[in-house]
Design an enzyme around this catalytic site. Structure first.
Site, short mmCIF file in Angstrom:
data_model
loop_
_atom_site.label_atom_id
_atom_site.label_comp_id
_atom_site.label_asym_id
_atom_site.label_seq_id
_atom_site.Cartn_x
_atom_site.Cartn_y
_atom_site.Cartn_z
N GLY A 219 -14.50 19.09 0.54
CA GLY A 219 -14.92 20.29 0.96
C GLY A 219 -15.68 20.93 -0.38
O GLY A 219 -16.90 20.94 -0.22
N SER A 220 -15.89 22.06 0.01
CA SER A 220 -16.77 22.98 -0.56
C SER A 220 -16.94 22.50 -2.71
O SER A 220 -15.68 22.56 -3.02
CB SER A 220 -16.23 24.40 -0.71
N GLY A 224 -13.58 21.95 -4.67
CA GLY A 224 -13.69 20.33 -5.38
C GLY A 224 -13.44 20.65 -7.12
O GLY A 224 -12.64 19.65 -7.49
N GLU A 241 -16.02 14.84 -1.94
CA GLU A 241 -17.47 15.25 -1.21
C GLU A 241 -17.73 17.00 -1.20
O GLU A 241 -17.12 17.02 -0.73
CB GLU A 241 -17.17 14.69 -0.24
N CYS A 275 -22.71 19.68 5.79
CA CYS A 275 -22.77 19.23 4.63
C CYS A 275 -23.93 18.70 4.53
O CYS A 275 -24.46 19.03 3.54
CB CYS A 275 -21.74 18.23 4.02
P1 NAD Z 1 -12.55 24.23 1.86
O1 NAD Z 1 -13.36 23.89 0.38
O2 NAD Z 1 -12.65 25.83 1.50
O3 NAD Z 1 -11.50 24.16 2.26
C1 NAD Z 1 -11.36 22.21 1.90
C2 NAD Z 1 -10.49 21.92 2.26
O4 NAD Z 1 -9.34 22.19 0.87
C3 NAD Z 1 -9.04 22.76 2.96
O5 NAD Z 1 -8.33 21.40 3.65
C4 NAD Z 1 -8.80 23.18 2.48
O6 NAD Z 1 -6.89 23.97 2.86
C5 NAD Z 1 -8.52 22.68 1.00
N1 NAD Z 1 -7.94 23.69 -0.18
C6 NAD Z 1 -7.95 24.73 -0.63
N2 NAD Z 1 -7.45 25.24 -1.57
C7 NAD Z 1 -7.50 24.11 -2.25
C8 NAD Z 1 -6.64 23.95 -3.38
N3 NAD Z 1 -6.96 24.84 -4.51
N4 NAD Z 1 -6.15 22.46 -3.85
C9 NAD Z 1 -6.24 21.79 -3.10
N5 NAD Z 1 -7.37 21.61 -1.73
C10 NAD Z 1 -7.29 22.43 -1.54
O7 NAD Z 1 -14.08 23.81 2.33
P2 NAD Z 1 -14.13 23.85 3.97
O8 NAD Z 1 -15.00 24.84 3.90
O9 NAD Z 1 -12.97 23.52 4.69
O10 NAD Z 1 -15.35 22.93 4.58
C11 NAD Z 1 -16.68 22.99 4.03
C12 NAD Z 1 -17.63 23.33 2.71
O11 NAD Z 1 -17.06 20.99 2.55
C13 NAD Z 1 -18.67 23.20 2.95
O12 NAD Z 1 -19.14 23.48 1.57
C14 NAD Z 1 -19.02 21.92 3.10
O13 NAD Z 1 -20.49 21.03 2.40
C15 NAD Z 1 -18.47 20.67 2.79
N6 NAD Z 1 -18.30 19.11 3.19
C16 NAD Z 1 -18.71 18.14 2.67
C17 NAD Z 1 -18.80 17.07 2.69
C18 NAD Z 1 -19.24 15.69 2.33
O14 NAD Z 1 -18.27 14.62 3.23
N7 NAD Z 1 -19.96 15.55 1.23
C19 NAD Z 1 -18.40 17.08 4.83
C20 NAD Z 1 -18.14 18.09 4.83
C21 NAD Z 1 -18.23 19.05 4.55
#
Ligand code: NAD
Length: 496
Positions: A219-220, A224, A241, A275
């Protein structure tokens, strides 16, 4: 103008919405801390059974899942398309690549993780030294929405193949896809080794604190950091990631047509919500004008529209981020050769190509996550590499060059590079995938991705009695002298 759909508030249930239309796709529970702990406890029971199977037995189960998924790919692609908005054909590609990863992880786990011999060295020549990689137990996987099949599968398939049970929390934007994956696993394997939990961010934070043996987060970068902080409370190891700001570097000798095609697709496919999507291009000054003309011509007619090749922006809040990056670029002297601020609509963003954008602007430094890209002219490949490396991210990268592709790629600070292709590394299951810097750490895919979900178990077994017994209080002065002689022979003869 229609308003983009509002996201659900925390409660007992939440809805996933079609980002193109705002229609409800499904309703899902917001799971509580107790429910998350119960899922982890169920997974722990299953982990004992799963870890007790042979590599061959687990491979057979994972292949059964892979086969079922493949037979029902159109159904999965349709669900992905409805929940996150990408065209169904792109969803097929995504899901197909994920299936390929399951096959690779299942097929290679024994070779990578099974017990194997290593050299015991001259001092310990009487020992047989071996190492094997053991499952950790229960792995928590928190996924994003942008590749709701491929991305979490990079952790799920590799963690399962390594012998772990998994508790999966999909993004709140794609819970139906997460549910589909868990349901098909249950149908194929017949046991809940892969558990589902649904909810918003808070449910994810419960998973971090639920006693899992490792947490794989995608995720973001901002989330992270929260995940890592929560996991630190219980010394739970993490894989992060996170986001990226990938560049394409175009050398003077590059195939310009191919580079323009790759940069455009890399920037705009999945509406730029990738990503490892292309967000910046650095082009050698000798071919800059030709590249800009080529990519602009290729982009003509490319439209973000329902049923088109570019879908909507999945997360309504991201539209504001994209708008602010484009506007900041224009305000600071940049020029839109395609699209621009007016290309940012309510749900759809039209392809936008920006030039003359200062390197310290938002559109060059921060993850935009829309179908936009900046193009900058560079005097040399040194400058292209230096500028590529000047963000806090380091996920992927692309180089187009006939003569120097490998040499340029080696100098880019990123987990992966593609030479004369774009994003190709993600489709090669034997290559590790992950970032450096703010893009995170740890690896999914490949042998490293299997090992990520294990601990190394080393065993030294005595084959015969040692000539000099070193690990005994009965060690003699003579033995000490013999050891000194051996050490002298082994290590004392080089130049100072
Ligand atoms: P996000 O960080 O908003 O959410 C990701 C996940 O984290 C969701 O399931 C969300 O419910 C959960 N989450 C949110 N707050 C949390 C917390 N406090 N504790 C635990 N979990 C929590 O990201 P997104 O908008 O779903 O995804 C987009 C981002 O992901 C972009 O930055 C993209 O670059 C990245 N991404 C990275 C990769 C990689 O392999 N490096 C792959 C795909 C996406």
């Amino acid at each position: 103008m229609t308003q983009a759909p509002a996201r659900p508030q925390s409660g007992s249930t939440f809805e996933s919405l079609n980002p193109a239309t705002g229609e409800v796709v499904g309703t899902h529970p917001v799971q509580t801390e107790e429910e998350v702990r119960a899922a982890v406890a169920r997974a722990r029971q299953e982990a004992t059974w799963w870890a007790g199977l042979s590599f061959g037995e687990r491979k057979a189960h994972l292949n059964a899942w892979k086969t079922l998924m493949t037979q029902r790919l159109p159904e999965l692609a349709d669900l992905v398309s409805r929940e996150m908005g990408k065209p169904a054909s792109d969803a097929m590609l995504e899901a197909g690549l994920a299936v390929d990863h399951i096959a690779w992880a299942a097929g290679n786990a024994k070779k990578v993780l099974g017990r194997h011999k290593v050299s015991s060295g001259l001092l310990m020549v009487n020992q047989s030294a071996t190492v094997a990689f053991k499952p950790l137990g229960v792995v928590g996987v928190i996924g994003p929405w942008n590749y709701p099949v491929f991305t979490p599968m990079g952790s799920i398939a590799y963690a399962l193949a390594a012998g772990n049970a998994v508790v999966f929390k999909p993004s709140e934007y794609t819970p139906g896809v997460g549910g589909w994956l868990v349901q098909t696993f249950q149908e194929a394997v017949g046991r809940p080794v892969l558990q589902l939990i649904t909810g918003l961010g808070e449910t994810g934070s419960f998973l971090c604190r639920a006693g899992v043996d490792k947490l794989a987060f995608t995720g973001s970068t901002a989330t992270g950091k929260k995940v890592m902080a929560a996991c630190a409370e219980t010394l739970t190891p993490v894989v992060i990631e996170a986001g990226g700001k990938d560049s394409v570097i175009v050398d003077a000798d590059a195939d310009i047509d191919a580079a323009a095609d790759a940069a455009l697709w890399g920037a705009c496919a999945n509406a730029g919500q990738t990503c490892i999507g292309v967000e910046r291009v650095y082009v050698h000054e000798k071919v800059y004008d030709e590249f800009v003309s080529s990519i602009t011509a290729k982009a003509a007619g490319l439209e973000a529209v329902e049923g088109g090749k570019i879908g909507p922006i999945t997360m309504p809040s991201q539209v504001g981020v994209i708008r602010s990056h484009v506007q900041d670029a224009i305000d600071r002297g940049g020029r839109a050769v395609l699209g621009g601020p007016e290309a940012v609509g309510d749900r759809f963003v039209q392809p936008t190509i920006l030039v003359d954008v200062p390197e310290d602007s938002l559109a060059v430094q921060e993850e935009t996550f829309g179908p936009t890209l900046t193009i900058a002219k560079v005097a040399s490949m040194d400058e292209a590499v230096e500028k590529t490396n000047a963000t806090r991210y380091g996920l992927g990268n692309t180089v187009f060059s006939k003569a120097n592709g490998m040499a340029i790629a080696e100098r880019v600070r990123s987990g992966m590079s593609a030479v004369n292709g774009v994003i190709t590394f993600a489709g090669i299951p034997s290559l590790p995938f992950g970032g450096v810097g703010d893009s995170g750490f740890g690896r999914i895919h490949g042998p490293e991705g299997l090992k990520e979900f294990t601990y190394a178990k080393a065993i030294a077994r005595q084959k015969f009695k040692p000539m000099i017994n070193l690990t005994s209080f009965e060690r003699t002065e003579k033995a000490d002298k013999q050891l000194a002689q051996v050490l002298g022979l082994l290590h004392g003869r080089g130049k100072k």
